[in-house]
Every structure is written in C-alpha cells, then in structure tokens.
Design an enzyme around this catalytic site. Structure first.
Site, mmCIF file in Angstrom:
data_model
loop_
_atom_site.group_PDB
_atom_site.id
_atom_site.type_symbol
_atom_site.label_atom_id
_atom_site.label_comp_id
_atom_site.label_asym_id
_atom_site.label_seq_id
_atom_site.Cartn_x
_atom_site.Cartn_y
_atom_site.Cartn_z
ATOM 1 N N GLU A 88 34.210 1.401 55.682
ATOM 2 C CA GLU A 88 34.426 1.114 57.121
ATOM 3 C C GLU A 88 33.118 1.111 57.897
ATOM 4 O OE1 GLU A 88 36.076 3.460 55.327
ATOM 5 O OE2 GLU A 88 37.740 2.121 54.914
ATOM 6 N N ASP A 135 35.484 1.311 48.149
ATOM 7 C CA ASP A 135 36.213 2.206 49.059
ATOM 8 C C ASP A 135 35.235 2.658 50.152
ATOM 9 O OD1 ASP A 135 38.137 3.968 49.992
ATOM 10 O OD2 ASP A 135 37.762 5.484 48.466
ATOM 11 N N ASP A 169 45.107 5.553 52.633
ATOM 12 C CA ASP A 169 45.654 6.870 52.274
ATOM 13 C C ASP A 169 47.000 7.123 52.945
ATOM 14 O OD1 ASP A 169 43.341 6.994 50.916
ATOM 15 O OD2 ASP A 169 42.377 8.470 52.221
HETATM 16 C C1 NOJ Z 1 39.595 7.495 49.819
HETATM 17 C C2 NOJ Z 1 40.500 6.447 49.251
HETATM 18 O O1 NOJ Z 1 41.317 5.907 50.253
HETATM 19 C C3 NOJ Z 1 41.306 7.045 48.139
HETATM 20 O O2 NOJ Z 1 42.148 6.068 47.607
HETATM 21 C C4 NOJ Z 1 40.369 7.602 47.084
HETATM 22 O O3 NOJ Z 1 41.112 8.200 46.068
HETATM 23 C C5 NOJ Z 1 39.433 8.623 47.696
HETATM 24 N N1 NOJ Z 1 38.722 8.024 48.784
HETATM 25 C C6 NOJ Z 1 38.426 9.160 46.685
HETATM 26 O O4 NOJ Z 1 37.642 8.150 46.225
#
Ligand code: NOJ
Length: 970
Positions: free
Chosen positions: A537, A534, A610
């Site tokens: 970017e 995660d 998200d």
């Molecule tokens: C951002 C991610 O997009 C999300 O899915 C994740 O739960 C949080 N970071 C925490 O790791």
C-alpha cells in the site's frame, strides 16, 4: 518437523487480540483530513446558500479548437482569484469517451499530472470526425452511431453535461462544487485575513475574507496537519481538487473499490445517509477491517458505473492521491457524487455506455483488460502463514494426494525468508529450496512465494545493498538519504518504482541463474516459482495510518501523497515484468497483489486482504470481488476460511463453496490459527470439501473460457445481475448471486449459518436447471424468487436454459494433469429447445496463443419436432474480427500446433437437459450410431417443475478440436 523456536518467536512478534476489532483510530475519518473537511464544508455551504454559482468559467478569449480533431482547449478562470488560470482540455475519443482535463497554468509549483500515464495503456485516439459547434454560451458536439449522444460544455459557470437524447447522463460541476486549490505562497496566510474576535456572522466574515463564501473562513490545515503523533509538513500547501459529478437519471452506482460494502453503493450524505463518511480511496493496511464500512482498504480504483434501466454510463478519474467520494441518492431516480482529492489534476473520463458492456469496453480501451492467466492459476491454491519448512510443504502436498484432493499451488508466506529478507531462504528450515520446488513441480504444480516491498536495512542483505547503492529507495521529506520505517523486517526501506532505475535491476533479481554482471539474483529458485506481492500500500507499521508519510519524496521530487494509490500497482507491475523476462520463451507469470489501482488488472490477481473468519466477512467478500470486477480487476477472491480466527467446519465448508465459485480460489490463514487444510476436516465435511475442490477442477474450462472473454471485452468474469439484465430493475441491488462469464452458470453462494435452503432470483421467463440434480426452476418475465435446497453439501448452482457448458470430469491431482482429458458437454435446452456455448483452450502456460495456437469452439443445439442437432464449430473462423488476449484472429489457423496436440482429445459424454421425450436413435453425422440413455422428466418448454428429462449420449468420441454434428432422432 516444525521449528518450535521459530513459532515461539513469531507468536511474540504478532499479537492478535481475542476479539475482532478494527483499530478505527489508526485511520482518518473525513473530518480528520484537512482537504476532505474543506471539500465537505464547501458542499454544505453550497447546500445552505439560497443562491450558489460556481466561480469557475471559461475565458472566451482563450478558446482554441483543434482543426483536425475533436479537441478544444481554453483557459478557465475563477472569480475568486483573478490572477490564477487553469487550462481546460476537452476531447472526444474515437469511441465516444470524453476526456476532461484541467490543470493550473503557470503555477508556483506543479500539480502531479502522471496518474493517467500509469493507468492508461496508451494515449487514446481523439476523434477526427466529430466536430464542436460553438455557441454563445456553450460548446456542443454530437456523436454516436445515430448521433444520440451530445456533450455540452457551458462557459459560465463552467459545467459539462453528457446527454443521451435529451436525457442528462453525467453532469460535471452542476452543483458548483468544482474547486482546484491553486498553489500559493505561505505568507498570504498572515495578511489580514484572520477573523477578528467576535465577528461571527457570514457577512462580516465575507468582508474580512471575500472568498469565504466559497473557500471557508479560515485556512483549515493548509500548511501543516497532524494526525495522532504524526505531523504532515505539507511543503506545497493546499492543492486539493474537488468536483461534483451527478447522474440525474441513474439511481444505482457501482464500483470505486475497495470497500467492504454492498455492490450498489449506499449513500454517505443527504437525507439519512447509510454511512457517515464518504467512500475513501487511500490504500491502507486496515487490521481486522469491518464488514460494512466506507473505510478505505488495500486498493483503490476511481471508476464507477451509474446505471438505470435506460442506460449505463461510467466515470473514471485518473487521480492517484487520497480521494473521498460522497454519494447521495438524492431522489429515487438520481445519484449525486462529490469527489475530493488531496492533490493532482482533474483528469476525468466520461464513458457514455449506453450498456454495461459498452462501459466495460470503453474502460478496457483506456486501462487494458485483465491478462489471460496461466491455466494452473485458476486451480486451487493452498496457503497459510506459514508452511514452516520444506518438509512441511512436502507433507502437505502428500496429504492432499492421499486424500484425492486436487491442488495446483503451494504458497510460502514471509517465514520462508531469513529475518524477512525476501528471496533469502531461511537455511535451517528451508535447506533445499530448489529440491522442494522441484518436488512440487513434479506433478506439474507450482509454488507462489511472497516478496514484500520493504527491504531490511542491513548491508549483508544484497537486495537492500544494491538498491541503496543504486539510489532507488524512497526518500524522507528532506529529499536526502533513505526513508526508514518499520515493517516485518524491522528497520526497512522501500524501493521507489517511480524511479526508472529500479525496474531493470528489479527484473534482474528474479533470474533463476547467475547474472553475467555479477549482481545478485535468485539462483535458489526456478521458473515454477511465482510471486505474491503483499504490504504494497505500502504498509509501514510505525507510519501515519500504517503507511508512509505523505511528505516522503519519490523520483522527480513528487511527494508520496501525489502517488500513494498508484504505488502498489507499480510494485506488482515490476514483478510481473520480472517474471515475464526470466524465461525464454516467456511463461505466463502469476503475481498476486494486495494493493492495486486502475490498470492493475494487466498484471495479475488481487485478493481482499485480511478478512475475518465470520459469516459477515464471507458474505461481503463476494460483493467485494464483484465490485472489483466492475473496476476491471476480475481476477480476485477472498481468503477461504477467513484470515483471522478458527472457522467451525460448517463455516469452512461454506467458505470453500464461495471460493470455488470465485475467479481466484485460495485458502489462507493467519499464523495464530489452527491448521485447517481441508484434509484435516472430519466427516462429512471432508468429503464435501473434496467434492467442492473437484467441482472447481471440472469447471476449469468454464473459468478459462470466461477469462478469454474478459481479455477481449473487459466484461467481468463474475457478472452481477445488472450487467446480465441491464433493464431488470429488480436486479439492480442484487449482489449475492451472479453469473460466471457468459457460461450461463448462475451461482448463489450461501453464507448463512445453518442454512438449508436459499432464495434465488430468476430475472427472465426462462428455465433454469439445478446443476447437480437437474431440477427445473422457471423464472418469469417480471422476475421471480425461487426457493432451492441449500443444505451444507448443496451449493446453489444453476444452468440457464440455452447454455452449453463444457467440463472435464476426471478427478486429477492438479490441473496440469488434465491437458489430455476428455470433455463432457452439458446442453441445457431453453424454452425453445436450443442452446449455445463456447469453449476456449490453449496450452495454458506460454504466449503461443497470441500466434494463433488455440482452439475456440462454439457448440450449438437446436431441437425441431423430429430431431435435435448438436454441433461443434470453429468459432475463430466464425468470428474472424474477434480477438484472443488482445490479438486479432485474422491469422488464426484451425490446424495450428496446439490444436494438433489435442487432436486425440474427445467429447466423452453429452448430457442434454430438459428433453421431454425419448429419442429413437442418436448418431454422429456421417458416422456411427451412438449409445444413449434417457431418463424421463420435464421438457424445457413445459409448464411443470420437477426433474428435467435427461438424455446422456455416451462416448460420442467427437474430437474437441474438430467440427462435428450429432443428430438425435425422435
Ligand atoms: C498480510 C497479508 O494480508 C497476509 O495475507 C499475510 O499472511 C501477512 N501479511 C504475512 O505476510
């Protein structure tokens, strides 16, 4: 037990506003990015000028044509700067793809030229048979099986045109917007080029700065740029590149993910544009993104398809820096695009098609196909931020089992780790990680654990310490020391995967055993643990646009701006290699990445980040997954339930339907949301979701077979209408329904509150059957919308007449327990009474399929007057020139070990749909008479609607791995 202290700390750390709102001011618009501003200003000057000609032309004295291949090079000069030269390289690949590369020659500095080396699987082969013919004003070369394509390179002004027949397909620099800003010394700025006060009109400006007609009157943000409180020092000065790419005969374009918008991309410029800004490609962590926007998101793939009923073509620009793409649907037949990138070289691949399938194959030959996932990875994934202890994980698993809800994977988000030092288990809540993993693995399930790229800068964190000692961390703009930014782990540094020294070390970290070298490795894990990458970017909380400063320095001195969009792919690539190497023989890794680039499909899955718990987000998520498929990244899905918010039960149910019909099926939720595991639902929602989960599991053979196909052809797992019916104009804008691979299954997910019915478009004169009720719907050659029932428990799913769909219908706790389960075949007869389908299976975990360990069957049904024959044949034998996962079938042995291992697996039921008359008898060829049951109804070739006639052949017991034939007599 949940740790209240931990939860309290987390709630303090993360503050989520009550209402959803993207923080648009955190991210640049085009007018806030100097190079985008310059690019758009150039386009408007061109538009306003009564005559406009590109200053770029080929220097005829420098042309060199290769003797042995279809390649030429030449110098390109610009009338603006007589001393500046560019090298142009145009080559024709063996498959008809044309590559156009342009870089500055003898430049003061180097433009970043390595994007293609990360994206491409190998150096494409240049054709030896095609030849350039040289005219006075242009080069031409014909190619294609019937010489139907032609590429024309006009010398002055430089313009490149791809033709099919006499029709222009792709035109580069037709509007004269090509511009590659050369490197220049900063002092130029001061030398008398400022506009004297009061001199406003264009003519005066041109006298002052002769190049103003093209470059603009001032040096807008050449040497420094601020955004919010950040200053980008731009040590190399201006180096942007832009080019117009037009499609004079294509009205629809698709691709360039990732954007939350329609699949057929709306305009951003021209008359009444749909969006004001160009589509932006700049990998960013956009908090609470908008469901309709050209804003950039987490991943960027600079490829698009341009489509018309006549042909499909594609463009792939291998550029890793921030890129903005303006789209104008200039007429109802054509599309113009304008690509503006911050740095790099021009490296454009023109894919001639002429069908969507051809463009997918051409792109796949360049950047590779999706990797064949582990079979279990196609099951259901249960995630949340966070399952907060090993007992929590066990409890959740137990509840799924108690409720008879299948699930394959339990996920752990960042709170498993001590102070967000990834790999290091938080000891109080996860005192027994290996036992926990083994408890999950006892039913053949897996765990996915998050590993982010930011490393907490404390020496007691061995991963940071080792990275620091090896000097493999990204550097600040000074080029010295370690860049420090803020992320979940507080003060952090980032591994620079452009540094080759980072790779072997990163791979070693994942070894679940002690390393001989004494280095740190993840001994507190097992091979049942797979990885979620995660924030790659990269997301930097206190950085410009929540990312890294562009003047940060990577390996070899490249600035972050040059490689920003590639950065995330290297992280998931390195993790993928790490998992591949941790076991012997290797097991197929599963890696989920949030950030991606061209080529990321080779390393695993992505998700749409998200999203919000809203109907709009549910809807746009489907389009986003389709768009990713266009760009080769088929293995995708959206957070089921929506990441933010607490979805009402109706919404959650619909979201499960959407997720179950997506290649990657995972529920996930923000830490502030209420628990929403499906077993917590009240009735009737709980039963509905259980059915959806079970449906997904019954359909695993369909998904897996579709994945096999994409590993070979590059065709997406989810097929939008224009891909399946390239000539049907009615379908070109359709993006709320799609087919699953070549299975013939058509899905129309419902993402509308309170819906009880849905409208489904049928593109052809063919019969379609409701998957569940076998209700008949008839399309028409002109295309037709039909209204179908879509109450909450009803997912609009159809089988196209002419398809045979294989399923496994025994409810199981996890996919790994289905390996010996029998199959059901649904034979959906077409108007002529025939049907065809495929099934591919292998062990689902190892790479033995690459040695021919699999079965690949073709089912065929054909109804004559007195007989319907249904057969199973070995497709590998029928198509020896085909491949599985990139490996040719020539050496395929039908009696391979895997086939032997499933020799006891049989077909337990055949459901023939659309049979209008009652049979007399059913028997296996050379064998016994079979039991059957017939329910009268419409025949496939009737005119009438209603329920289809159904024949159920009970337990034919025909082995799935063998050839067989069944005869139904009338
Ligand atoms: C951002 C991610 O997009 C999300 O899915 C994740 O739960 C949080 N970071 C925490 O790791």
């Amino acid at each position: 037990m949940y740790s209240l202290k931990l939860l309290g700390a987390l709630v303090l750390l993360i503050s989520v506003p009550q209402t959803f709102a993207v923080k648009s001011h955190d991210f640049k618009t085009c007018s806030q990015a100097g190079f985008c501003r310059r690019g758009r200003a150039l386009a408007s000057r061109a538009k306003e000028a009564s005559s406009w000609a590109s200053p770029y032309s080929i220097d005829l004295s420098t042309i060199e044509i290769a003797h042995d291949s279809a390649k030429f090079t030449a110098q390109v000069k610009s009338s603006l700067y007589p001393d500046v030269k560019f090298g142009l390289d145009v080559r024709l690949h063996t498959d008809g793809v044309v590559r156009v590369r342009m870089d500055e020659i003898d430049a003061l500095k180097k433009h970043y030229d390595e994007a293609a080396s990360w994206a491409l699987i190998s150096e494409p082969k240049v054709s030896k048979s095609m030849k350039w013919s040289v005219g006075k004003t242009e080069f031409r070369a014909k190619f294609g099986e019937g010489q139907e394509f032609e590429i024309v390179v006009q010398f002055n002004p430089l313009k490149i045109v791809l033709l099919k027949g006499s029709k222009e397909q792709i035109v580069l620099n037709g509007q004269g917007l090509l511009h590659m800003e050369h490197f220049r010394p900063k002092k130029v700025e001061a030398e008398g080029e400022q506009k004297p006060e009061g001199m406003e009109d264009a003519q005066t400006v041109m006298k002052v700065k002769p190049n103003a007609w093209f470059e603009g009157e001032d040096e807008d943000a050449y040497w420094e740029e601020t955004f919010g409180s950040w200053t980008d020092s731009k040590p190399k000065g201006p180096e942007s590149l832009s080019i117009d790419i037009s499609f004079p005969n294509h009205a629809n374009i698709y691709g360039i993910p990732q954007h939350a918008t329609r699949l057929s991309l709306p305009s951003t410029t021209g008359e009444s544009p749909h969006f004001e800004d160009p589509y932006r490609l700049y990998n960013t962590d956009v908090f609470e993104y908008i469901a309709s926007s050209p804003m950039s998101l987490y991943g960027s793939i600079p490829i698009l398809h341009a489509h018309s009923a006549d042909s499909t073509v594609g463009i792939f620009h291998a550029v890793g820096s921030e890129t903005w793409i303006d789209v104008s649907h200039a007429t109802d037949k054509s599309t113009e695009t304008h690509w503006i990138s911050e740095s790099g070289i021009l490296d454009i691949f023109l894919m001639p098609g002429p069908t969507p399938a051809d463009v997918f194959a051409q792109y796949a030959r360049l950047t590779g196909t999706p990797v064949l996932p582990a079979h279990w990875a196609l099951g259901y994934h249960q995630c949340r931020w966070n399952y907060i202890s090993s007992d929590d994980v066990r409890t959740v698993q137990k509840r799924f089992d108690e409720e008879g809800m299948p699930v394959d994977v339990f996920w752990l988000d960042i709170e498993y780790s001590q102070d967000h030092k990834y790999f290091i288990w938080e000891p109080k809540n996860f005192p027994d990680p290996v036992d926990m993993i083994n408890d999950v693995a006892a039913t053949g399930r897996h765990m996915v654990v998050i590993v982010d790229p930011h490393l907490k800068r404390v020496n007691e964190y061995p991963v940071y310490k080792e990275a620091s000692e090896r000097g493999v961390l990204v550097k600040p703009k000074s080029g010295e020391g370690e860049y420090e930014g803020w992320c979940w782990s507080g003060s952090s540094s980032w591994i620079d995967f452009f540094n080759p020294g980072a790779w072997d070390w990163w791979k070693s970290l994942f070894k679940p055993y002690q390393l001989a070298s004494g280095g740190w490795s993840w001994t507190q894990s097992t091979e049942a643990v797979h990885i979620w990458n995660d924030m790659n970017e990269p997301s930097v909380f206190n950085g410009p646009e929540i990312s890294m400063p562009r003047d940060n320095v990577h390996y070899n001195g490249w600035e972050h701006r040059d490689i920003h969009n590639i950065n995330g792919m290297l992280f998931s690539n390195a993790t993928y290699q790490a998992l591949l190497e941790r076991s012997d023989p290797p097991q197929r890794p599963f890696v989920l990445t949030r950030s991606f680039f061209a080529g990321s499909q080779r390393f695993g899955a992505m998700w749409t980040g998200d999203n919000l718990g809203t109907w709009e987000h549910m809807e746009v998520g489907v389009k986003m997954v389709l768009a990713n498929g266009i760009a080769g990244m088929s293995f995708g899905g959206s957070d089921v339930g929506g990441f933010f918010g607490n979805p009402e039960p109706e919404m959650l149910v619909r979201w499960y339907q959407v997720g179950a019909m997506a290649p990657f099926f995972r529920a996930h939720a923000h830490i502030d949301t209420k628990r929403r595991e499906p077993y917590l639902l009240d009735q009737p929602y709980k039963d509905i979701v259980r059915d959806i989960l079970r449906l997904r599991y019954t359909m695993l053979p369909v998904w897996y077979t579709a994945f096999r196909e994409t590993t070979v052809t590059g065709l997406p797992v989810l097929r939008p209408h224009y891909v399946t019916f390239p000539e049907d104009k009615n379908g070109f804008d359709l993006d709320d329904q799609y087919y699953i691979g070549s299975s013939g299954l058509l899905v129309k997910p419902v993402s509308e509150k309170g819906a009880t019915e849905a409208s489904v478009y049928l593109a052809e004169d063919q019969v379609y059957y409701d998957y569940f009720s076998h209700q008949v719907y008839r399309g028409s050659a002109k295309g037709k919308n039909v209204t179908v029932p879509a109450a909450l428990h009803q997912l609009p799913l159809f089988i196209r007449g002419g398809s045979i769909v294989s399923t496994r219908e025994r409810p199981r706790r996890a996919s790994t327990l289905m390996k010996r389960d029998p199959f059901t075949l649904r034979v959906a007869l077409d108007k002529k009474g025939s049907a065809r389908g495929e099934l591919y299976i292998d062990d689902g975990e190892t790479y033995s399929h690459r040695n021919g360990e699999f079965i690949w069957r073709q089912f065929f049904a054909d109804k004559r007057k007195k007989e319907l024959r249904i057969s199973s044949k070995d497709l590998a034998a029928l198509r020896p020139s085909d491949a599985v996962d990139g490996v040719a079938l020539k050496t395929f042995n039908p009696a391979n070990e895997f086939a032997k291992s499933v020799s006891g697996v049989r077909v337990e039921r055949i459901v023939v749909v659309g049979l209008g008359s009652k049979p007399k008898s059913v028997k296996v060829e050379g064998g016994q008479t079979l039991e059957w049951e017939y329910t009268p109804g419409a025949a496939s070739n009737d005119k009438k609607d209603g329920a289809a006639g159904i024949l159920i052949i009970k337990d034919p017991a025909t082995p799935i791995a063998n050839n067989w034939e069944i005869s139904v007599q009338f």
